[in-house]
Design an enzyme around this catalytic site. Structure first.
Site, PDB file in Angstrom:
ATOM      1  N   ALA A  13       0.836  -1.204   0.000  1.00 35.05           N
ATOM      2  CA  ALA A  13       0.000   0.000   0.000  1.00 35.05           C
ATOM      3  C   ALA A  13       0.866   1.247   0.000  1.00 35.05           C
ATOM      4  CB  ALA A  13      -0.941  -0.013   1.194  1.00 35.05           C
ATOM      5  N   GLY A  15       2.948   3.996  -2.800  1.00 31.14           N
ATOM      6  CA  GLY A  15       2.448   4.726  -3.951  1.00 31.14           C
ATOM      7  C   GLY A  15       2.026   3.810  -5.077  1.00 31.14           C
ATOM      8  N   ALA A  16       2.845   2.823  -5.411  1.00 25.57           N
ATOM      9  CA  ALA A  16       2.529   1.941  -6.544  1.00 25.57           C
ATOM     10  C   ALA A  16       1.265   1.133  -6.261  1.00 25.57           C
ATOM     11  CB  ALA A  16       3.714   1.016  -6.838  1.00 25.57           C
ATOM     12  N   GLY A  17       1.179   0.556  -5.061  1.00 25.74           N
ATOM     13  CA  GLY A  17       0.032  -0.289  -4.712  1.00 25.74           C
ATOM     14  C   GLY A  17      -1.264   0.501  -4.707  1.00 25.74           C
ATOM     15  N   PHE A 116      16.839  18.917 -10.571  1.00 26.26           N
ATOM     16  CA  PHE A 116      17.294  17.684  -9.929  1.00 26.26           C
ATOM     17  C   PHE A 116      18.397  17.068 -10.785  1.00 26.26           C
ATOM     18  CE2 PHE A 116      15.870  15.163  -6.345  1.00 26.26           C
ATOM     19  CZ  PHE A 116      15.017  16.045  -5.706  1.00 26.26           C
ATOM     20  N   GLN A 248      21.470   1.853  -5.892  1.00 27.03           N
ATOM     21  CA  GLN A 248      21.848   3.273  -5.888  1.00 27.03           C
ATOM     22  C   GLN A 248      22.295   3.735  -4.506  1.00 27.03           C
ATOM     23  OE1 GLN A 248      18.832   6.681  -6.604  1.00 27.03           O
ATOM     24  NE2 GLN A 248      20.286   6.724  -8.297  1.00 27.03           N
ATOM     25  N   HIS A 250      22.779   7.084  -2.581  1.00 29.62           N
ATOM     26  CA  HIS A 250      22.438   8.505  -2.676  1.00 29.62           C
ATOM     27  C   HIS A 250      23.567   9.309  -2.043  1.00 29.62           C
ATOM     28  CE1 HIS A 250      20.395  12.304  -2.199  1.00 29.62           C
ATOM     29  NE2 HIS A 250      19.305  11.847  -2.777  1.00 29.62           N
ATOM     30  N   LEU A 260      18.364  10.525   4.942  1.00 30.69           N
ATOM     31  CA  LEU A 260      18.515  11.238   3.681  1.00 30.69           C
ATOM     32  C   LEU A 260      18.310  12.746   3.774  1.00 30.69           C
ATOM     33  CD1 LEU A 260      18.925  10.385   0.655  1.00 30.69           C
ATOM     34  CD2 LEU A 260      16.535  10.991   0.379  1.00 30.69           C
ATOM     35  N   SER A 262      17.512  15.308   0.894  1.00 32.41           N
ATOM     36  CA  SER A 262      17.124  15.244  -0.516  1.00 32.41           C
ATOM     37  C   SER A 262      18.087  16.002  -1.436  1.00 32.41           C
ATOM     38  CB  SER A 262      15.732  15.849  -0.667  1.00 32.41           C
ATOM     39  OG  SER A 262      15.420  15.980  -2.026  1.00 32.41           O
ATOM     40  N   GLU A 263      18.179  15.469  -2.663  1.00 34.55           N
ATOM     41  CA  GLU A 263      18.919  16.156  -3.716  1.00 34.55           C
ATOM     42  C   GLU A 263      18.325  17.543  -3.989  1.00 34.55           C
ATOM     43  OE1 GLU A 263      19.822  13.249  -6.783  1.00 34.55           O
ATOM     44  OE2 GLU A 263      19.334  14.778  -8.249  1.00 34.55           O
ATOM     45  N   ARG A 294      23.392  10.630  -9.536  1.00 29.80           N
ATOM     46  CA  ARG A 294      23.803  10.203  -8.201  1.00 29.80           C
ATOM     47  C   ARG A 294      25.025   9.287  -8.192  1.00 29.80           C
ATOM     48  NH1 ARG A 294      17.673   9.395  -5.936  1.00 29.80           N
ATOM     49  NH2 ARG A 294      17.335  11.634  -5.778  1.00 29.80           N
ATOM     50  N   HIS A 361      20.231   3.548  -1.139  1.00 29.56           N
ATOM     51  CA  HIS A 361      18.982   4.280  -1.314  1.00 29.56           C
ATOM     52  C   HIS A 361      17.931   3.552  -2.130  1.00 29.56           C
ATOM     53  CE1 HIS A 361      16.473   7.781  -1.465  1.00 29.56           C
ATOM     54  NE2 HIS A 361      16.560   7.905  -2.772  1.00 29.56           N
ATOM     55  N   GLU A 391       9.098   0.065  -6.823  1.00 30.58           N
ATOM     56  CA  GLU A 391      10.507  -0.263  -6.611  1.00 30.58           C
ATOM     57  C   GLU A 391      10.768  -1.770  -6.652  1.00 30.58           C
ATOM     58  OE1 GLU A 391      12.403   2.100  -3.593  1.00 30.58           O
ATOM     59  OE2 GLU A 391      14.202   0.840  -3.603  1.00 30.58           O
ATOM     60  N   ARG A 402      19.249   5.249 -11.386  1.00 29.10           N
ATOM     61  CA  ARG A 402      18.001   6.015 -11.499  1.00 29.10           C
ATOM     62  C   ARG A 402      18.259   7.509 -11.304  1.00 29.10           C
ATOM     63  NH1 ARG A 402      14.413   8.210  -7.809  1.00 29.10           N
ATOM     64  NH2 ARG A 402      15.183   7.121  -5.957  1.00 29.10           N
TER      65      ARG A 402
HETATM   66  C1  LIG Z   1      14.093   8.840   2.250  1.00 28.86           C
HETATM   67  C2  LIG Z   1      13.680   8.641   0.826  1.00 28.86           C
HETATM   68  C3  LIG Z   1      13.438   9.741   0.002  1.00 28.86           C
HETATM   69  C4  LIG Z   1      13.056   9.557  -1.326  1.00 28.86           C
HETATM   70  N1  LIG Z   1      12.798  10.656  -2.106  1.00 28.86           N
HETATM   71  C5  LIG Z   1      12.372  10.489  -3.386  1.00 28.86           C
HETATM   72  C6  LIG Z   1      12.018  11.598  -4.197  1.00 28.86           C
HETATM   73  O1  LIG Z   1      12.040  12.758  -3.766  1.00 28.86           O
HETATM   74  N2  LIG Z   1      11.621  11.368  -5.464  1.00 28.86           N
HETATM   75  C7  LIG Z   1      11.552  10.118  -5.991  1.00 28.86           C
HETATM   76  O2  LIG Z   1      11.182   9.966  -7.144  1.00 28.86           O
HETATM   77  N3  LIG Z   1      11.865   9.034  -5.230  1.00 28.86           N
HETATM   78  C8  LIG Z   1      12.261   9.192  -3.938  1.00 28.86           C
HETATM   79  N4  LIG Z   1      12.555   8.080  -3.187  1.00 28.86           N
HETATM   80  C9  LIG Z   1      12.313   6.735  -3.729  1.00 28.86           C
HETATM   81  C10 LIG Z   1      10.811   6.447  -3.709  1.00 28.86           C
HETATM   82  O3  LIG Z   1      10.227   7.082  -2.602  1.00 28.86           O
HETATM   83  C11 LIG Z   1      10.505   4.959  -3.610  1.00 28.86           C
HETATM   84  O4  LIG Z   1      11.250   4.243  -4.547  1.00 28.86           O
HETATM   85  C12 LIG Z   1       9.014   4.703  -3.874  1.00 28.86           C
HETATM   86  O5  LIG Z   1       8.234   5.535  -3.053  1.00 28.86           O
HETATM   87  C13 LIG Z   1       8.650   3.258  -3.671  1.00 28.86           C
HETATM   88  O6  LIG Z   1       7.250   3.128  -3.726  1.00 28.86           O
HETATM   89  P1  LIG Z   1       6.564   1.685  -3.718  1.00 28.86           P
HETATM   90  O7  LIG Z   1       5.113   1.921  -3.792  1.00 28.86           O
HETATM   91  O8  LIG Z   1       7.202   0.846  -4.741  1.00 28.86           O
HETATM   92  O9  LIG Z   1       6.974   1.061  -2.314  1.00 28.86           O
HETATM   93  P2  LIG Z   1       6.753   1.557  -0.728  1.00 28.86           P
HETATM   94  O10 LIG Z   1       6.217   2.931  -0.718  1.00 28.86           O
HETATM   95  O11 LIG Z   1       8.009   1.254  -0.094  1.00 28.86           O
HETATM   96  O12 LIG Z   1       5.601   0.613  -0.289  1.00 28.86           O
HETATM   97  C14 LIG Z   1       5.794  -0.782  -0.111  1.00 28.86           C
HETATM   98  C15 LIG Z   1       4.516  -1.375   0.432  1.00 28.86           C
HETATM   99  O13 LIG Z   1       4.634  -2.789   0.426  1.00 28.86           O
HETATM  100  C16 LIG Z   1       4.150  -3.310   1.620  1.00 28.86           C
HETATM  101  N5  LIG Z   1       4.813  -4.606   1.852  1.00 28.86           N
HETATM  102  C17 LIG Z   1       6.132  -4.891   1.760  1.00 28.86           C
HETATM  103  N6  LIG Z   1       6.344  -6.181   2.028  1.00 28.86           N
HETATM  104  C18 LIG Z   1       5.134  -6.731   2.279  1.00 28.86           C
HETATM  105  C19 LIG Z   1       4.691  -8.023   2.626  1.00 28.86           C
HETATM  106  N7  LIG Z   1       5.544  -9.046   2.770  1.00 28.86           N
HETATM  107  N8  LIG Z   1       3.374  -8.219   2.830  1.00 28.86           N
HETATM  108  C20 LIG Z   1       2.491  -7.192   2.700  1.00 28.86           C
HETATM  109  N9  LIG Z   1       2.856  -5.951   2.380  1.00 28.86           N
HETATM  110  C21 LIG Z   1       4.156  -5.728   2.165  1.00 28.86           C
HETATM  111  C22 LIG Z   1       4.425  -2.256   2.664  1.00 28.86           C
HETATM  112  O14 LIG Z   1       3.514  -2.369   3.727  1.00 28.86           O
HETATM  113  C23 LIG Z   1       4.195  -0.976   1.860  1.00 28.86           C
HETATM  114  O15 LIG Z   1       2.830  -0.618   1.927  1.00 28.86           O
HETATM  115  C24 LIG Z   1      12.934   8.255  -1.845  1.00 28.86           C
HETATM  116  C25 LIG Z   1      13.175   7.159  -1.023  1.00 28.86           C
HETATM  117  C26 LIG Z   1      13.568   7.346   0.283  1.00 28.86           C
HETATM  118  C27 LIG Z   1      13.863   6.124   1.104  1.00 28.86           C
END
Ligand SMILES: Cc1cc2nc3c(=O)[nH]c(=O)nc-3n(C[C@H](O)[C@H](O)[C@H](O)COP(=O)(O)OP(=O)(O)OC[C@H]3O[C@@H](n4cnc5c(N)ncnc54)[C@H](O)[C@@H]3O)c2cc1C
Length: 612
Positions: A13, A15-17, A116, A248, A250, A260, A262-263, A294, A361, A391, A402
């Site tokens: 849950a 952003g992607a989910g 950026f 990556q 950072h 972190l 941020s950049e 990066r 990162h 991710e 990236r």
């Molecule tokens: C500090 C920080 C700053 C960043 N800043 C930027 C930025 O400014 N711009 C940018 O483009 N990117 C940035 N990134 C990268 C970017 O935020 C992430 O790559 C991206 O948000 C990942 O989104 P996601 O939906 O793939 O995963 P996540 O948002 O990590 O969500 C993963 C989900 O999977 C669930 N999950 C995991 N394992 C299980 C399991 N076994 N069973 C059930 N649920 C599970 C978790 O509960 C969670 O809801 C940043 C990353 C970090 C760490």
């Protein structure tokens, strides 16, 4: 044990989910399973921005964005995917705006944009303002906006449920299934943290959106929960992982902590200086300096430190200088990260430069998918009913490095695509029977861990894994360092077999779940290191001191890592003419990890030497 039936099940849950859920839930019965409460997902920690060539503040277009992404990824990017991402970026931002996301604005009321790393005007002429942002809390705003819209749309959530297995009709890790034959994903096994109960979810379509795996490293910007679960579950079922050697680092983690900054700090004018006060990036990237991608900045920083030009008592970090910026500008654009410097290092960024060093990162690699988010089980066949986005996935839009702000974009563009394709497939598919014993192996593992009176401690093995990864598979790598790392991982995997937990209870047993997450980390670290050993060249985030040049002749290919039974004599698919290139193997107990190669999709851009 409870069982559930949904057309589409989304694991994760972040952003992607949630972006996928918004697409699928209007069409078919959809459930989102998340080990975290949705708004605690790591997307909420993202700071700097999400890019799109809106051209709101200066001239820009999607073609320049595509080029920057391809060059930024050191030409290992699949160019068709990068083009889709750059084109659909514009709608992805506007979708969020319509959902209510409070972006920063220009004086005329348009969405504001900032600079950026690696994002340029006209193929590298100068840095361009492409990143849309909400102060330095962009990810927080995205996650809250998506969650609010999911609530509005009555999306069903199963929060604090850990998915621990993926159910398939052909387990490729148990034996070979000929290429071309149908393989279906049919459900997942989950563990309810509150009760300790096991739940089985039967689904026509499953989307993995479980995020990254930064916790394989000690110094990382990633949250405690980023343990590579989805990647490891796919690998254990015999599905490949793509390009895992590219991790990556950072440039600007708080020194010694990895938290972190941020950049965006450099996008807003911050400058990196070495111990002599020199703006050293002028030497490494004369055109865009501190706003180089990066991988280049992180290596330059590490190099300054290695050559004795670091800052501080031990000369082991460099400095991020914001002191020439107006305090009011810092407060308006970078409020959170400057507060981190005050809180965690006791540094006042208005007047003092901030100690920084590269921090692990982002996983460029992941579960391979096509541009419709369908998971691949080899170079050509898709797994029916299985999708991945964010991710955890590798489309591959990031190649070997990236660009900043391309991930928040990736999760929105490909999250949306995953939701759409999964829902469309679910409308035509039927539920498939699940085996009677679908949850047995999960239950057996849990019982065994809980039942072991004493044994190895989770925290010890995890610490040792993270330490060897930091020491041996970080910004600089060599054959020797990687062999040492792999040997350490093997020893830790052996010790892991005897891991025990102190909490033997059923309710909220986080101790037990951390033990399972450690298993995922070990599996992922192994694949990262084998890929890195095999790739005898330097490209993007992967730098081999013993092979410092990029070698397009041999390695202009994606790495595909597969787990297979020891007695399986079948070879994995590879591109013709690459015999001997993917020779590295890792043999452990009952399985081996084998590598294959996959072609890189090139459309518009011929690989060139990468200079900034
Ligand atoms: C500090 C920080 C700053 C960043 N800043 C930027 C930025 O400014 N711009 C940018 O483009 N990117 C940035 N990134 C990268 C970017 O935020 C992430 O790559 C991206 O948000 C990942 O989104 P996601 O939906 O793939 O995963 P996540 O948002 O990590 O969500 C993963 C989900 O999977 C669930 N999950 C995991 N394992 C299980 C399991 N076994 N069973 C059930 N649920 C599970 C978790 O509960 C969670 O809801 C940043 C990353 C970090 C760490």
């Amino acid at each position: 044990m409870q069982t559930h039936q949904y057309d589409v099940v989304i694991v994760g849950a972040g952003g992607a989910g949630m972006r996928a859920a918004l697409e699928a839930s209007g069409e078919v019965r959809t459930a989102v399973i998340s080990k975290l409460y949705p708004t605690r997902s790591h997307t909420g920690a993202a700071q700097g921005g999400m890019c799109a060539a809106l051209a709101n503040v200066e001239e820009d277009n999607w073609e320049w964005h595509t080029f920057d992404t391809v060059k930024g990824g050191d030409y290992l990017v699949d160019q068709d995917a990068a083009e889709i991402m750059a084109k659909e970026a514009i709608d992805a931002v506007l979708d969020l705006e319509r959902m209510g996301l409070p972006f920063n604005r220009t004086p005329e009321g348009k969405i504001d944009q900032r600079r950026f790393g690696g994002h340029t005007r006209n193929h590298g002429e100068a840095a361009v303002r492409r990143s849309c942002y909400a102060a330095d809390r962009t990810g927080h705003m995205i996650l809250q906006t998506l969650y609010q819209n999911c609530v509005k749309q009555d999306v069903e959530f199963f929060n604090e449920f850990y998915v621990l297995d993926l159910i398939v009709d052909h387990d490729l890790s148990a034996g070979h299934v000929p290429d071309g034959e149908e393989v279906n994903a049919t459900g997942v096994v989950a563990y309810d943290l509150a009760t300790g109960e096991i739940h089985i979810f039967q689904a026509k379509a499953i989307i993995f959106a479980t995020g990254g795996a930064g916790k394989i490293y000690k110094t990382t910007s990633n949250a405690h929960t980023l343990t590579g679960d989805g990647m490891a579950l796919a690998l254990r079922r015999g599905f490949p992982l793509e390009d895992m050697e590219f991790f990556q680092f950072h440039p600007t983690g708080l020194a010694g902590l990895g938290i972190l900054l941020s950049e965006a700090a450099r996008g807003e004018g911050g400058i990196l200086r070495n111990g002599d006060g020199e703006r050293f990036m002028e030497r490494y990237a004369p055109t865009i300096k501190d706003l180089a991608p990066r991988d280049i900045v992180a290596r330059s920083m590490a190099n300054e430190v290695r050559e004795g030009r670091g800052a501080g008592p031990n000369k082991d970090y460099v400095l991020l200088d914001l002191t020439h910026l107006e305090p009011a500008h810092i407060d308006a654009k970078l409020p959170d990260i400057t507060e981190f410097a005050r809180t965690y290092l006791g540094i006042e960024p208005y007047t003092e430069p901030v100690p920084v060093y590269p921090t692990a990162h982002y996983a460029m690699g992941g579960i391979p998918t096509n541009v419709d988010a369908e998971v691949l089980r080899n170079n050509t066949d898709v797994v029916r009913g299985l999708y991945a986005a964010g991710e955890v996935a590798c489309v591959s839009v990031h190649g070997s490095n990236r660009l900043g702000t391309n991930s928040l974009l990736d999760i929105n563009v490909f999250g949306k695509r995953a939701g759409r394709t999964a829902a469309a497939y679910a409308k035509t598919a039927t539920f498939r029977d699940l085996p009677e014993d679908a949850a047995d192996s999960v239950i057996a593992t849990l019982d065994e861990m809980r039942g072991r009176p004493n044994g190895e401690r989770v925290s010890d093995i995890r610490r040792e894994l993270q330490e060897t990864m930091d020491a041996n598979a970080q910004v600089f790598r060599t054959e020797d360092s990687l062999r040492t790392c792999l040997a350490d991982i093997r020893t830790l995997q052996d010790r892991y077999k005897n891991v025990s937990v102190q909490d033997k209870g059923r309710l909220f047993n986080t101790d037990l779940l951390e033990a399972l997450e450690l298993g995922f980390l070990l599996d992922i670290a192994e694949v990262v290191v084998i890929g890195a050993l095999n790739r005898k060249e330097s490209r993007g985030g992967h730098f081999r001191e013993d092979f410092p040049d990029r070698d397009d002749e041999k390695f202009m290919l994606h790495t595909m890592a597969y787990r297979r039974p020891l007695d399986d004599s079948a070879t994995v698919e590879s591109v013709d003419g690459t015999e001997g290139v993917f020779s590295e193997q890792s043999v452990f107990d009952t399985y081996k990890v084998m590598l294959g190669g996959k072609s890189v999709v090139q459309t518009r851009y011929e690989p060139m030497e990468r200079k900034y």
